[in-house]
Design a protein around this motif. Structure first.
Motif, PDB file in Angstrom:
ATOM      1  N   SER C 235       0.861  -1.193   0.000  1.00 20.30           N
ATOM      2  CA  SER C 235       0.000   0.000   0.000  1.00 20.30           C
ATOM      3  C   SER C 235       0.889   1.232   0.000  1.00 20.30           C
ATOM      4  N   LEU C 236       0.291   2.357  -0.330  1.00 12.67           N
ATOM      5  CA  LEU C 236       1.046   3.607  -0.370  1.00 12.67           C
ATOM      6  C   LEU C 236       1.505   3.968   1.053  1.00 12.67           C
ATOM      7  N   TYR C 237       0.555   3.946   1.978  1.00 12.35           N
ATOM      8  CA  TYR C 237       0.868   4.277   3.368  1.00 12.35           C
ATOM      9  C   TYR C 237       0.369   3.171   4.273  1.00 12.35           C
ATOM     10  N   THR C 238       1.020   3.030   5.422  1.00  9.31           N
ATOM     11  CA  THR C 238       0.497   2.119   6.427  1.00  9.31           C
ATOM     12  C   THR C 238      -0.375   2.914   7.382  1.00  9.31           C
ATOM     13  N   SER C 239      -1.113   2.195   8.218  1.00 15.15           N
ATOM     14  CA  SER C 239      -2.038   2.909   9.097  1.00 15.15           C
ATOM     15  C   SER C 239      -1.288   3.712  10.167  1.00 15.15           C
ATOM     16  N   ASP C 240      -0.013   3.400  10.411  1.00 14.47           N
ATOM     17  CA  ASP C 240       0.714   4.224  11.374  1.00 14.47           C
ATOM     18  C   ASP C 240       1.521   5.335  10.694  1.00 14.47           C
ATOM     19  N   GLY C 241       1.120   5.667   9.471  1.00 11.72           N
ATOM     20  CA  GLY C 241       1.678   6.861   8.841  1.00 11.72           C
ATOM     21  C   GLY C 241       3.056   6.680   8.239  1.00 11.72           C
ATOM     22  N   LYS C 242       3.384   5.468   7.792  1.00 18.88           N
ATOM     23  CA  LYS C 242       4.668   5.260   7.120  1.00 18.88           C
ATOM     24  C   LYS C 242       4.405   4.829   5.682  1.00 18.88           C
ATOM     25  N   LEU C 243       5.473   4.714   4.911  1.00 22.28           N
ATOM     26  CA  LEU C 243       5.310   4.202   3.554  1.00 22.28           C
ATOM     27  C   LEU C 243       5.032   2.704   3.626  1.00 22.28           C
ATOM     28  N   GLY C 244       4.120   2.241   2.780  1.00 26.49           N
ATOM     29  CA  GLY C 244       3.738   0.839   2.836  1.00 26.49           C
ATOM     30  C   GLY C 244       4.373   0.009   1.745  1.00 26.49           C
ATOM     31  N   PHE C 245       5.513   0.444   1.208  1.00 26.34           N
ATOM     32  CA  PHE C 245       6.135  -0.296   0.111  1.00 26.34           C
ATOM     33  C   PHE C 245       7.646  -0.118   0.152  1.00 26.34           C
ATOM     34  N   GLU C 246       8.317  -0.910  -0.661  1.00 27.81           N
ATOM     35  CA  GLU C 246       9.777  -0.878  -0.709  1.00 27.81           C
ATOM     36  C   GLU C 246      10.227  -0.170  -1.998  1.00 27.81           C
ATOM     37  N   PRO C 247      11.469   0.289  -2.043  1.00 21.30           N
ATOM     38  CA  PRO C 247      11.965   0.928  -3.273  1.00 21.30           C
ATOM     39  C   PRO C 247      11.780   0.043  -4.494  1.00 21.30           C
ATOM     40  N   SER C 248      11.926  -1.273  -4.319  1.00 24.41           N
ATOM     41  CA  SER C 248      11.824  -2.154  -5.487  1.00 24.41           C
ATOM     42  C   SER C 248      10.399  -2.157  -6.054  1.00 24.41           C
ATOM     43  N   ASP C 249       9.401  -1.960  -5.177  1.00 26.01           N
ATOM     44  CA  ASP C 249       8.016  -1.970  -5.675  1.00 26.01           C
ATOM     45  C   ASP C 249       7.779  -0.830  -6.655  1.00 26.01           C
ATOM     46  N   ILE C 250       8.233   0.344  -6.266  1.00 24.99           N
ATOM     47  CA  ILE C 250       7.994   1.499  -7.136  1.00 24.99           C
ATOM     48  C   ILE C 250       8.905   1.412  -8.365  1.00 24.99           C
ATOM     49  N   ALA C 251      10.086   0.778  -8.191  1.00 20.72           N
ATOM     50  CA  ALA C 251      10.978   0.585  -9.338  1.00 20.72           C
ATOM     51  C   ALA C 251      10.313  -0.327 -10.373  1.00 20.72           C
ATOM     52  N   ASP C 252       9.636  -1.377  -9.898  1.00 21.47           N
ATOM     53  CA  ASP C 252       8.922  -2.282 -10.815  1.00 21.47           C
ATOM     54  C   ASP C 252       7.838  -1.524 -11.577  1.00 21.47           C
ATOM     55  N   TRP C 253       7.176  -0.655 -10.852  1.00 23.65           N
ATOM     56  CA  TRP C 253       6.094   0.136 -11.456  1.00 23.65           C
ATOM     57  C   TRP C 253       6.649   0.997 -12.598  1.00 23.65           C
ATOM     58  N   TRP C 254       7.800   1.599 -12.355  1.00 22.44           N
ATOM     59  CA  TRP C 254       8.421   2.408 -13.401  1.00 22.44           C
ATOM     60  C   TRP C 254       8.988   1.535 -14.524  1.00 22.44           C
ATOM     61  N   ALA C 255       9.473   0.352 -14.143  1.00 26.92           N
ATOM     62  CA  ALA C 255      10.015  -0.541 -15.162  1.00 26.92           C
ATOM     63  C   ALA C 255       8.926  -0.907 -16.175  1.00 26.92           C
ATOM     64  N   PHE C 256       7.717  -1.155 -15.662  1.00 21.23           N
ATOM     65  CA  PHE C 256       6.628  -1.485 -16.584  1.00 21.23           C
ATOM     66  C   PHE C 256       6.264  -0.277 -17.450  1.00 21.23           C
ATOM     67  N   LEU C 257       6.297   0.892 -16.838  1.00 17.23           N
ATOM     68  CA  LEU C 257       6.007   2.110 -17.606  1.00 17.23           C
ATOM     69  C   LEU C 257       7.044   2.288 -18.715  1.00 17.23           C
ATOM     70  N   LYS C 258       8.287   2.017 -18.372  1.00 20.54           N
ATOM     71  CA  LYS C 258       9.352   2.165 -19.358  1.00 20.54           C
ATOM     72  C   LYS C 258       9.180   1.173 -20.504  1.00 20.54           C
ATOM     73  N   GLN C 259       8.751  -0.018 -20.113  1.00 19.02           N
ATOM     74  CA  GLN C 259       8.478  -1.044 -21.120  1.00 19.02           C
ATOM     75  C   GLN C 259       7.376  -0.557 -22.070  1.00 19.02           C
ATOM     76  N   LEU C 260       6.323   0.017 -21.486  1.00 13.82           N
ATOM     77  CA  LEU C 260       5.237   0.580 -22.302  1.00 13.82           C
ATOM     78  C   LEU C 260       5.778   1.672 -23.218  1.00 13.82           C
ATOM     79  N   SER C 261       6.653   2.480 -22.657  1.00 12.92           N
ATOM     80  CA  SER C 261       7.195   3.608 -23.403  1.00 12.92           C
ATOM     81  C   SER C 261       8.057   3.118 -24.565  1.00 12.92           C
TER      82      SER C 261
END
Lengths: 314, 313, 452
Positions: C235-261
């Motif tokens: 998730s984007l945030y956890t219920s205690d107000g922290k980030l709910g993901f790791e750097p690799s998760d968002i990197a994967d998201w961009w990797a797919f975008l780059k693939q699309l691009s």
């Protein structure tokens, strides 16, 4: 005595005050403060308070919604390691050192051309001033995109020659350039000031110079430049100050985010983002005072250097 | 412009008591009446051609805006050219009445602020400038430095303290926070501008007037002010334009839609999350440009008056 | 009169730990103290000006962002409320999105906030955690008919500080005209996967004239990232107000975008950046340059109008091909909030109750701020809605049973997350950073943004 040498003798005349003049000067105090009264009231009531307040805030953690908390120099030490701030300084310096000379040169050139008696003068003056009338209108962003967008006018023209142009405002390597161009485009204000300044130069100097057989170029360097120097100086000082604070153009063209990739993230834009976007007004105030010091240094340099090239008739 | 130059006052009004024998002033040559040689004529033609080309480039974006305001909304971004197939006046009529009040209401609001600001800047800045340029007084350098400092601080960080100030006085949602600072010469830009202009006026004139027994108010009103008409015209024009276009100040201080000035009202056409009526926005942008343009057209006559026309020295 | 306004909660805190913290430094720096005193003195002299008579009509200030159409509708609703409540006068204040927040922050700082504030999810925690917003649960506002997920979005440890004004869901909007022109059939959004999305978008680009792309790029706001993360069990945030993901998760998201691009399924980097700054009606979807694009559901009617044709609302693709795994949620399009320093909390609550629950308000406001969260009002006004609005309502109802868990509210500082995402998306698309580097840097920056 030729007009030119006469002129230089006038402009060099920085005579020391005679005893009588000194006596007269001492009487000026009362008159001076009466003339300064509105300005002094404004300074004390409106300007100084908020300025000092921002100085105080620069030593605090202030999020706008809660009272500020004193943190000493923390904001300033944070600035040392803030890579985005360093980048924004770079962007701003590039903008100032390319944009200001370019804009002033264009403004002066056009002012010189327009100063010479010619037909349709008011018309041309208005045409060249028109872009500056737009100010920070929202329409500017749209206009700029129509011209410099990926499918904008410039690229359409380039396409006719078989060149595929970049997205000028959206490519990180050209975006700043397009904003500098936007800045140069609105050269109307310094142009008007130059025009008014040119009008102050007594025509007899030129006539005398002509009699002495001076060329146009000589006239420019020996009469126009020295006589116009206070006005050039004014434009230079104010344009540098204004360009360091430049905000609106980048804000409008980039939609407020200084993009792409911070390539148009001006110092003041970053300051604004920190203060109003991220509720870090303490840090923003510290940034403002850093900028004030930078501008102050450049203005001081300007004033010191002005002794060597600006001529006053007093 | 040649006609203007013929009505020159004689120098004795100003430079009468001068000791040095100076060259007699001459009227600037009325070039329009001179017969041009062929070379000169073709040179002039060239100049016009270049100016027109440069000018055309300069105002192309504006022309596009004018043309766009005459197009139906859905065609605006499809056609980058300047060609108009049909004349659509509806953007003007609908834009004029799209907001709570007719657009003229906001223009009147703007006019009030603008007129107040112009008067304020003209009076207060010229007074301060006279003191800085011509009078000797204690702490002059310090005060001049402080004046320059006040231009150097980015305005974003003083907004909040200033807002607190004005809201405590009870001035929020009035025009006062936009006008009163101008009455008190807080726009140091203009003070500095006028200082530079006054310093360009020969000091001998002051001295002559002083020998004639004139005091500072008289020298200021009768001598300096008339001689700095270009600077005053510049101030008027700039104040008009900058105040007319000022968005942030008006945004922060004017909360009631009845009080909106033109730039704030124009933003009401923009809806970043939904559809924007671009045609209306462009049409009203042009309507709001008209007064500024007219003021400039009219005002620029005064830019070219001044020392050149008095021909002193 | 205090120099800086203190929210109610802050005042409580400072009673325990006396204000020395902020006063001592004043003494340290003499000049600043003097200046502060000047401002304080000036502040003090006009303090009482805003008082009001006890039994005269109560005047409330109501502030929102939006264009001229919203202004007309909202003022109409105000009139109806005033007709029913002659003792309460509502003064409207409105402006466009970006100016709205500058103004609001300034007003709150000067203790001059409007009574009723239209609030956004991005900033609600910012304001509520600093005590600027009123806990509406203490006042008489009927929340029984409101959709639960939307209601929860306005709740935090500071109480109920916002009542959802409309419900939204993240969607993909498709322009059937672009599909037809390319000869590509519309996907079945209940079974499609991200692979399908990539294939379809690539195909459209290939079969369309130059300059037309299968899909707009994602990566310009947190919604598309939120969906992606939820589909991957994060998730984007956890219920205690922290980030709910790791750097690799968002990197994967961009990797797919780059693939699309790289496959030209989405526009070039420059065009993506331009599209970001473009207003809604000039977006690729509206101008027929994109076959699909990522939008909130309440923006569909405006886009439909701008595109001059029919648009189809689609669910997000999934990894599994099951709509139940789409990970969508009901988002509050915006909130009705109240200033914690309002002098008339009861009247303010009454007006918010009117906006949220009164059919008359609903009949005036219609779907301008999204689908009505009050199910009764939603049903009552449906006959009055435009076909485009009805389409949105239907979509919202349709996905009701597939929704994932409601996401944690954004923590303090979340207002700058979108800007960080945007910036690194362009770094990735312009190939100035690798996806891993961007993931790491963005994660770091987001972490420090929400922890400070």
């Amino acid at each position: 005595m030729s007009a030119i040498s006469e002129l230089s003798s006038i402009s060099r005349k920085k005579g020391k005050a005679t005893p009588e003049e000194k006596k007269a000067n001492s009487r000026d105090n009362k008159a001076a403060y009466i003339f300064l009264l509105p300005w002094l009231v404004g300074l004390i009531a409106i300007t100084i308070g908020p300025m000092l307040m921002s100085l105080y805030l620069s030593f605090t953690d202030y999020n706008l919604l809660q009272p500020p908390e004193w943190v000493g120099l923390e904001n300033f030490t944070r600035m040392l390691t803030d890579a985005r701030l360093h980048n924004s300084l770079g962007v701003t310096f590039t903008y100032v050192f390319i944009g200001v000379p370019l804009q002033l040169a264009v403004a002066l050139l056009i002012a010189l051309v327009l100063d010479k008696g010619m037909r349709g003068l008011p018309f041309y003056r208005s045409v060249f001033y028109l872009p500056s009338l737009l100010g920070g209108s929202v329409a500017v962003a749209i206009l700029w995109k129509q011209i410099f967008g990926t499918t904008g006018l410039v690229n359409q023209v380039l396409a006719m020659f078989g060149i595929q142009g970049p997205g000028w405002i959206s490519d990180p390597s050209t975006a700043l350039g397009s904003i500098i161009l936007l800045h140069v485009w609105t050269f109307g204000a310094p142009m008007i000031i130059f025009l008014a300044g040119l009008r102050q130069i007594p025509t007899m100097y030129y006539e005398a110079a002509k009699v002495d057989g001076a060329t146009t170029l000589q006239q420019f360097w020996r009469i126009t430049m020295p006589m116009l120097s206070p006005i050039i100086f004014f434009n230079l000082v104010l344009q540098i100050i204004g360009s360091f604070q430049s905000f609106t153009q980048a804000f409008i063209v980039s939609g407020g985010n200084g993009g792409p990739s911070d390539s148009t993230m001006f110092f003041t834009l970053y300051l604004y983002q920190k203060g109003f976007g991220q509720f870090d007004m303490g840090y923003a105030s510290a940034m403002a005072w850093l900028l004030l010091v930078i501008i102050g240094i450049f203005t001081a340099i300007n004033f010191i250097a002005s002794k060597y090239w600006v001529f006053y008739d007093d | 412009m040649t006609t203007k130059l013929e009505t020159l006052p004689t120098p004795e009004t100003a430079g009468a008591g001068k000791p040095t024998n100076r060259r007699k002033p001459k009227v600037r040559e009325s070039r329009g009446t001179l017969a041009f040689s062929k070379a000169q004529r073709s040179k002039a033609l060239m100049k016009h051609a270049i100016l027109i080309l440069a000018g055309g480039l300069m105002i192309y974006p504006l022309l596009w805006m004018v043309v766009s305001s005459l197009r139906p909304n859905e065609l605006i971004f499809r056609e980058p050219g300047l060609w108009l197939n049909s004349l659509e006046m509806s953007n003007y009529t609908s834009g004029w009445s799209a907001l709570t009040h007719p657009f003229g209401h906001y223009m009147i609001n703007s006019a009030i602020v603008v007129i107040g600001s112009i008067l304020g800047n003209l009076i207060s800045c010229s007074m301060a400038a006279y003191a800085f340029a011509r009078l000797q007084f204690t702490a002059k350098k310090l005060l001049f430095g402080i004046m320059l400092l006040t231009i150097m601080l980015p305005f974003h960080v003083v907004i909040v303290p200033q807002y607190i100030l004005f809201s405590q006085i009870g001035w929020v949602n009035t025009f006062w926070p936009l006008i009163v600072p101008k009455l008190l010469a807080t726009e140091a830009f203009f003070v500095f501008l006028m200082v530079q202009f006054i310093r360009g006026i020969p000091r001998e004139l002051d001295e002559a007037a002083r020998i004639d027994g004139a005091g500072h108010p008289r020298i200021f009103l009768r001598l300096i002010l008339p001689l700095m008409v270009p600077a005053l015209a510049t101030t008027t024009i700039f104040t008009f334009i900058w105040t007319w276009n000022d968005f942030f100040g008006a945004l922060i201080y004017l909360t009631d839609p009845d009080m909106f000035t033109v730039p704030v009202a124009l933003r009401a056409f923009v809806d970043s999350q939904s559809a924007t009526s671009w045609g209306s926005l462009f049409a009203m942008s042009i309507v709001s440009l008209l007064p500024v343009f007219l003021v400039f057209l009219f005002g620029q006559r005064f830019l070219i008056k001044g020392i050149a026309t008095t021909g002193i020295k | 009169m205090p120099l800086f306004s203190r929210p109610a909660s802050a005042a409580k805190q400072s009673a325990e730990t006396p204000t020395t913290g902020s006063r001592r430094p004043l003494r340290k720096t003499g000049l600043v103290a003097a200046a502060a005193a000047v401002v304080m003195a000036l502040s003090a002299c006009g303090g009482g000006a805003a008082s009001e008579s006890a039994d005269g009509p109560v005047e409330l200030r109501f502030s929102w962002w939006g264009g001229d159409k919203r202004a007309q509708l909202t003022q109409e609703a105000i009139k109806q409320f005033e007709a029913e409540n002659p003792n309460i006068k509502i003064k409207p204040e409105f402006g466009d999105w970006s100016g709205y927040w500058d103004k609001l922050a300034t007003q709150v700082a000067a203790n001059d906030a409007p009574d009723i504030i239209q609030m956004d999810e991005k900033y609600i925690t910012e304001y509520s955690s600093r005590g600027a917003l009123l806990d509406l649960s203490k006042y008489e506002i009927d929340t029984s008919k409101l959709d639960e997920a939307a209601l929860n979005a306005g709740k935090s440890e500071d109480g109920l500080t916002g009542i959802a004004a409309g419900i939204n869901a993240a969607t993909i909007l498709a322009n059937p005209k672009v599909f037809e022109a390319a000869g590509v059939p519309l996907p079945d959004d209940s079974t499609w996967t991200w692979q399908d999305f990539e294939r379809i978008a690539t195909e459209i680009t290939a079969k369309s004239p130059q300059g037309t792309y299968g899909a707009a790029a994602y990566g310009t706001d947190e919604a598309s990232l939120g969906v992606w993360l939820r589909q991957n069990g994060k998730s984007l945030y956890t219920s205690d107000g922290k980030l709910g993901f790791e750097p690799s998760d968002i990197a994967d998201w961009w990797a797919f975008l780059k693939q699309l691009s790289e496959k030209k399924a989405v526009p070039s980097a420059s065009e993506v950046v331009e599209a970001e700054a473009a207003p809604l009606d000039q977006s690729g979807l509206a101008t027929g340059k994109n076959g699909m694009a990522f939008w909130w559901s309440n923006q569909a009617p405006a886009l439909e109008k701008a595109s001059g044709g029919d648009l189809k609302i689609l669910r997000f693709p999934t990894k599994t091909g099951k709509a139940d795994d789409a990970g969508l949620w009901y988002k509050a399009s915006q909130f009705w909030s109240a200033s914690s320093r309002t002098k008339h909390p009861e009247e303010t609550a009454k007006f918010i109750d009117f906006l949220a629950n009164d059919v008359k308000a609903g009949e005036t406001l219609l779907a301008d701020r999204g689908v009505y969260p009050n199910s009764d009002v939603r049903a009552a006004i449906e006959p009055k809605l435009t076909p485009a609005d009805v389409k949105v309502v239907k979509f919202i109802d349709q996905i009701k049973d597939e929704l994932g868990e409601a996401p944690a509210p954004p923590p303090k500082g979340a207002g700058s997350i979108q800007e960080i995402i945007k910036r690194y998306t362009s770094e990735v698309l312009f190939e100035r950073l690798s996806t891993e580097e961007a993931g790491k840097k963005a994660h770091d920056e987001m972490k420090s943004a929400i922890s400070s």
